[in-house]
Design an enzyme around this catalytic site. Sequence first.
Site, short mmCIF file in Angstrom:
data_model
loop_
_atom_site.label_atom_id
_atom_site.label_comp_id
_atom_site.label_asym_id
_atom_site.label_seq_id
_atom_site.Cartn_x
_atom_site.Cartn_y
_atom_site.Cartn_z
CE LYS A 1 48.25 78.52 70.92
NZ LYS A 1 48.32 76.83 71.13
CG ASN A 2 44.27 77.18 71.09
OD1 ASN A 2 45.25 76.95 70.91
ND2 ASN A 2 44.10 77.47 72.55
CB CYS B 1 52.34 69.15 78.23
SG CYS B 1 51.92 70.17 76.99
NE ARG C 1 47.72 69.51 77.08
CZ ARG C 1 47.84 70.72 76.35
NH1 ARG C 1 49.02 71.21 76.12
NH2 ARG C 1 47.00 71.17 75.83
CG ASP D 1 45.46 78.47 76.98
OD1 ASP D 1 46.17 77.50 77.88
OD2 ASP D 1 45.13 78.20 76.21
NE ARG E 1 54.10 75.22 70.42
CZ ARG E 1 53.66 74.11 71.10
NH1 ARG E 1 54.29 73.54 72.06
NH2 ARG E 1 52.37 73.84 70.77
C1 UD1 Z 1 43.03 73.22 74.30
C2 UD1 Z 1 43.99 74.44 74.01
C3 UD1 Z 1 44.78 74.73 75.22
C4 UD1 Z 1 44.11 74.98 76.48
C5 UD1 Z 1 43.11 73.83 76.58
C6 UD1 Z 1 42.01 74.09 78.07
C7 UD1 Z 1 44.07 74.08 71.73
C8 UD1 Z 1 44.84 73.58 70.53
N1 UD1 Z 1 44.75 74.16 72.82
O1 UD1 Z 1 43.77 72.18 74.59
O2 UD1 Z 1 45.46 75.92 74.76
O3 UD1 Z 1 44.95 75.07 77.63
O4 UD1 Z 1 42.17 73.77 75.68
O5 UD1 Z 1 41.38 75.06 77.86
O6 UD1 Z 1 42.93 74.57 71.59
N2 UD1 Z 1 41.55 65.68 78.94
C9 UD1 Z 1 41.70 64.08 79.30
N3 UD1 Z 1 41.60 63.36 78.26
C10 UD1 Z 1 41.53 63.72 77.05
C11 UD1 Z 1 41.56 65.34 76.72
C12 UD1 Z 1 41.42 66.07 77.73
O7 UD1 Z 1 41.62 63.71 80.35
O8 UD1 Z 1 41.42 62.81 76.07
C13 UD1 Z 1 41.73 66.49 80.11
C14 UD1 Z 1 42.87 67.48 79.82
O9 UD1 Z 1 44.20 66.78 80.80
C15 UD1 Z 1 42.62 68.57 81.04
C16 UD1 Z 1 41.31 68.58 80.55
O10 UD1 Z 1 40.81 67.35 79.92
O11 UD1 Z 1 42.66 68.50 82.20
C17 UD1 Z 1 40.96 69.96 79.27
O12 UD1 Z 1 41.76 69.75 78.25
P1 UD1 Z 1 41.36 69.99 76.90
O13 UD1 Z 1 40.29 70.96 76.67
O14 UD1 Z 1 41.17 68.58 75.89
O15 UD1 Z 1 42.55 70.62 76.35
P2 UD1 Z 1 43.26 70.74 74.75
O16 UD1 Z 1 42.06 70.53 73.75
O17 UD1 Z 1 44.34 69.76 74.72
#
Ligand code: UD1
Length: 421
Positions: A22-23, A116, A121, A305, A397
Amino acid sequence: MDKFIITGGKELSGSVSVSGAKNSSLALMPASLLATGVSILNNTPILNDVFTMIKLLKHLGSEINFQDERLEINTNKINKFTAPYEHVKKMRASVYVLGPLLARFGKAEVSLPGGCAWGPRPVNLHLEAMKKLGAEIDLKDGYIIAEAKQLQGAKINFDISSVGATGNAMMAAVLAKGISVINNAANEPEITQLAEFLIKMGAKINGVGTNKIEIQGVEELKPAEIKTIPDRIESGTLLIAAAMTKGKIKLTDTSPGHLEAVLLKLEDCGCKIVRKENEIIIDAKNTELKPISITTSIYPGFPTDMQAQWTALMSLIDGVSTVTDTIYFDRFKHVPELNRLGGKIELDRNTAVITGVKKLKGAKVMSTDLRASASLVLAGLAAEGTTEVLRVYHLDRGYQKIEEKLKSLGANIERVESKEY
Ligand code: UD1
């Protein structure tokens, strides 16, 4: 709204094929916006997050043909540059269209995703990266308004390793003028595959699979074709289903290398694991499993995850273990529901302290988010009696036909329509 009715206690056995990740799909699909023409994504999983992204890409003007896990995206007629709230609120990964739209069309408006089920997030790192690349960013009426006549290569140093922000930054930088360097880049397999797809499209990227990615911007990209990697989280979820029911199953079309952290922990527990090129066999028959603690971290560490599913497994293993989530501190909505099934789990900040019980007992439980729901299904498979998991739309989802896959392994699980939610 559907629910699952599960009669627990069936030992899983047999073989099942794992679907595409999915991701990975959610990153590859918006990447197609970077070129004019038809990109083809094979092995795309048939699940609701993919359908949400399809709706968004169609809204932007793409023509889509999705049949038998082959997804064709024609971007010849893109004529809108806005990702509306109705799409983004359903799925945060919609923010992935920001980088490609900005890079190819010089403008993008993307609704702010908001929180979320398990907490905030933010997208600050996505926005910082776009600003570094020369975009003007405004926040107005709940929308990110981004503009840039021509993105310029830049050095981007992420404070936190972020999958989404790394993907977005890469998709923007491939069409920027000059060289970009992304430090502390995420190197999750889905990001590595995104880089590989971008390279197939004509991008110049070095350091793929590492934490430092260097990109030499090019003027134009062409459409490409790729096969989506197997879903490592679906693989891990099915393996834990086997461990919890003391069964023996074989996963085909999977990638053991992407799941090493989970496989090692399963071995520490006492499960026998056989790794083949595209297969994993797990044998938990007649095995007294041991409690094993985990702490989530970025790849190649134990994935956040898989944290909820691991908590479900530990809840049935004699002894005390801990599950600590360092990526999402609040991601523990499954804990009270697992306790409703008879689990003995206490929360101490971002750590679940689990005292294994001899038996879980079937009850009605409520899904709150995708992976929490998965942990409830796993608990239901192992519990005595009948478990009803409400709100399975969360599972839909992110898992392709999970109940059919589990049924093919011998589980007693039915999807029924329900008025309860
Ligand atoms: C992706 C995955 C999700 C997984 C996550 C962590 C997808 C669609 N989803 O989510 O399933 O749980 O990686 O492996 O690929 N953060 C910030 N600021 C930002 C972005 C992130 O502070 O602008 C923080 C988040 O709150 C979190 C950490 O960075 O603590 C990692 O999040 P991130 O890797 O960005 O997760 P996603 O890409 O949203």
